[in-house]
Write a protein that holds these residues in place. Structure first.
Motif, PDB file in Angstrom:
ATOM      1  N   MET A  98      62.399   5.073   7.727  1.00  0.00           N
ATOM      2  CA  MET A  98      63.257   3.952   8.097  1.00  0.00           C
ATOM      3  C   MET A  98      64.325   4.410   9.098  1.00  0.00           C
ATOM      4  O   MET A  98      65.030   5.396   8.845  1.00  0.00           O
ATOM      5  CB  MET A  98      63.943   3.364   6.864  1.00  0.00           C
ATOM      6  CG  MET A  98      63.013   2.875   5.766  1.00  0.00           C
ATOM      7  SD  MET A  98      62.044   1.418   6.212  1.00  0.00           S
ATOM      8  CE  MET A  98      60.425   2.177   6.396  1.00  0.00           C
ATOM      9  N   MET A 107      62.772  -1.992   8.632  1.00  0.00           N
ATOM     10  CA  MET A 107      61.430  -1.870   8.074  1.00  0.00           C
ATOM     11  C   MET A 107      60.350  -2.235   9.084  1.00  0.00           C
ATOM     12  O   MET A 107      59.255  -1.659   9.085  1.00  0.00           O
ATOM     13  CB  MET A 107      61.283  -2.742   6.824  1.00  0.00           C
ATOM     14  CG  MET A 107      62.062  -2.270   5.621  1.00  0.00           C
ATOM     15  SD  MET A 107      61.611  -3.163   4.117  1.00  0.00           S
ATOM     16  CE  MET A 107      59.989  -2.470   3.769  1.00  0.00           C
ATOM     17  N   THR A 167      55.172   0.226   8.163  1.00  0.00           N
ATOM     18  CA  THR A 167      55.268   1.021   6.936  1.00  0.00           C
ATOM     19  C   THR A 167      53.926   1.390   6.313  1.00  0.00           C
ATOM     20  O   THR A 167      53.837   2.352   5.555  1.00  0.00           O
ATOM     21  CB  THR A 167      56.075   0.260   5.864  1.00  0.00           C
ATOM     22  OG1 THR A 167      55.331  -0.914   5.481  1.00  0.00           O
ATOM     23  CG2 THR A 167      57.448  -0.143   6.390  1.00  0.00           C
ATOM     24  N   ASN A 192      61.948   7.875   4.355  1.00  0.00           N
ATOM     25  CA  ASN A 192      60.658   7.185   4.300  1.00  0.00           C
ATOM     26  C   ASN A 192      60.313   6.515   5.634  1.00  0.00           C
ATOM     27  O   ASN A 192      59.644   5.486   5.682  1.00  0.00           O
ATOM     28  CB  ASN A 192      60.633   6.152   3.168  1.00  0.00           C
ATOM     29  CG  ASN A 192      59.208   5.866   2.682  1.00  0.00           C
ATOM     30  OD1 ASN A 192      58.394   6.773   2.600  1.00  0.00           O
ATOM     31  ND2 ASN A 192      58.924   4.616   2.364  1.00  0.00           N
TER      32      ASN A 192
END
Length: 291
Positions: free
Chosen positions: A174, A131, A74, A172
């Motif tokens: 994911m 994640m 991330t 995002n």
């Protein structure tokens, strides 16, 4: 230390977050505020560990708390396990620490896990496949699991859809595919003595999660991340029968407050004899603190 005889429940799933403003360089604050909106949480930035402890102390509930190390996938700097441990030790009358290490860190992950277990007594580790960007049954992670199995630690995996990145551009980054609970079936076969928690009602794979938990003695389900008023009927049916000793109370704090979850649980269609198992007794057995 937690007095398990006196607390009214054990929340198996709460998140440790750093103080506000620590992530202005990487977008983490935007992620958190968007997720708070998704869950309807009454804050923009999440509460600190001391504030979490105060909340749970007032509720007379013990809580397992952990960070999530997903910085490789991330770009969000992780909350150090050692920093979390220091704050949890100051509040160990209500908080029980689990750790989180990205399994992609390979030998570094193995070394850190062994140190946390042997020097600090960590009893469990949190994994978030979506994640962290890995399938739980990827052999890359197996040396890490071997350390956990060797020491009798619990492996807690996020399963199902996630509020992380929900509504953000491209989610995002994911990818939901990693968190199908069926991937845990291989892990349960290959590490039969390592207790595994499949976290959350596993939408859209609820029946897969129930099948794995029913078939594999070492797989449990925590009920965090959803209000019980939204639980699918099949989940409640299994919790009241075949899996009544394998269901665990979890809130997903700070996205869902424990009192909000418990209020909905009181109104849900769970049998009276099953409620104490879910709220406390199953967790005590899993953690090895007796009942």
């Amino acid at each position: 230390m937690v007095d398990f005889a006196k607390v009214r429940a054990i929340d198996i799933h709460t998140h440790a977050e750093e103080p506000c403003g620590c992530h202005a360089d990487d977008g983490y604050d935007e992620l958190q505020s968007t997720m708070a909106s998704y869950f309807g949480a009454p804050w923009r930035h999440p509460p600190t560990i001391p504030k979490t402890a105060a909340h749970y102390r007032a509720m007379n509930i013990a809580a397992i708390i952990f960070p999530v190390d997903a910085e490789r996938e991330t770009g969000y700097r992780r909350y150090s396990n050692d920093e979390v441990l220091e704050l949890v030790k100051q509040n160990d009358d209500v908080l029980i620490p689990f750790a989180s290490i990205d399994p992609w860190k390979g030998k570094m992950a193995v070394r850190e896990a062994r140190r946390l277990i042997e020097q600090h007594g960590i009893k469990g580790f949190k994994f978030h496949p979506t994640m962290q960007g890995f399938y739980p049954n990827d052999r890359m992670a197996y040396p890490f699991y071997e350390v956990l199995a060797e020491h009798g630690c619990v492996a807690l995996f996020h399963t199902g859809q996630t509020g992380v990145g929900s509504g953000m551009r491209g989610g995002n980054g994911m990818r939901l595919k990693y968190s199908n609970p069926m991937h845990l079936d291989d892990v349960a076969v290959d590490f039969p003595d390592m207790n595994i928690i499949a976290a959350h009602p596993s939408f859209p794979w609820q029946e897969e999660a129930l099948a794995v938990a029913q078939h594999k003695p070492n797989v449990y389900i925590d009920l965090s991340g959803w209000s019980p008023k939204y639980f699918p009927p099949i989940l409640v049916r299994y919790a009241n029968s075949l899996l009544k000793k394998k269901m665990l109370f979890g809130s997903d704090w700070p996205m869902i407050a424990p009192e909000k979850w418990l209020d909905a649980f009181d109104k849900a269609d769970f049998k009276d004899e099953v409620r104490p198992l879910i709220l406390k007794e199953n967790a005590m057995r899993l953690l090895g603190v007796g009942t």
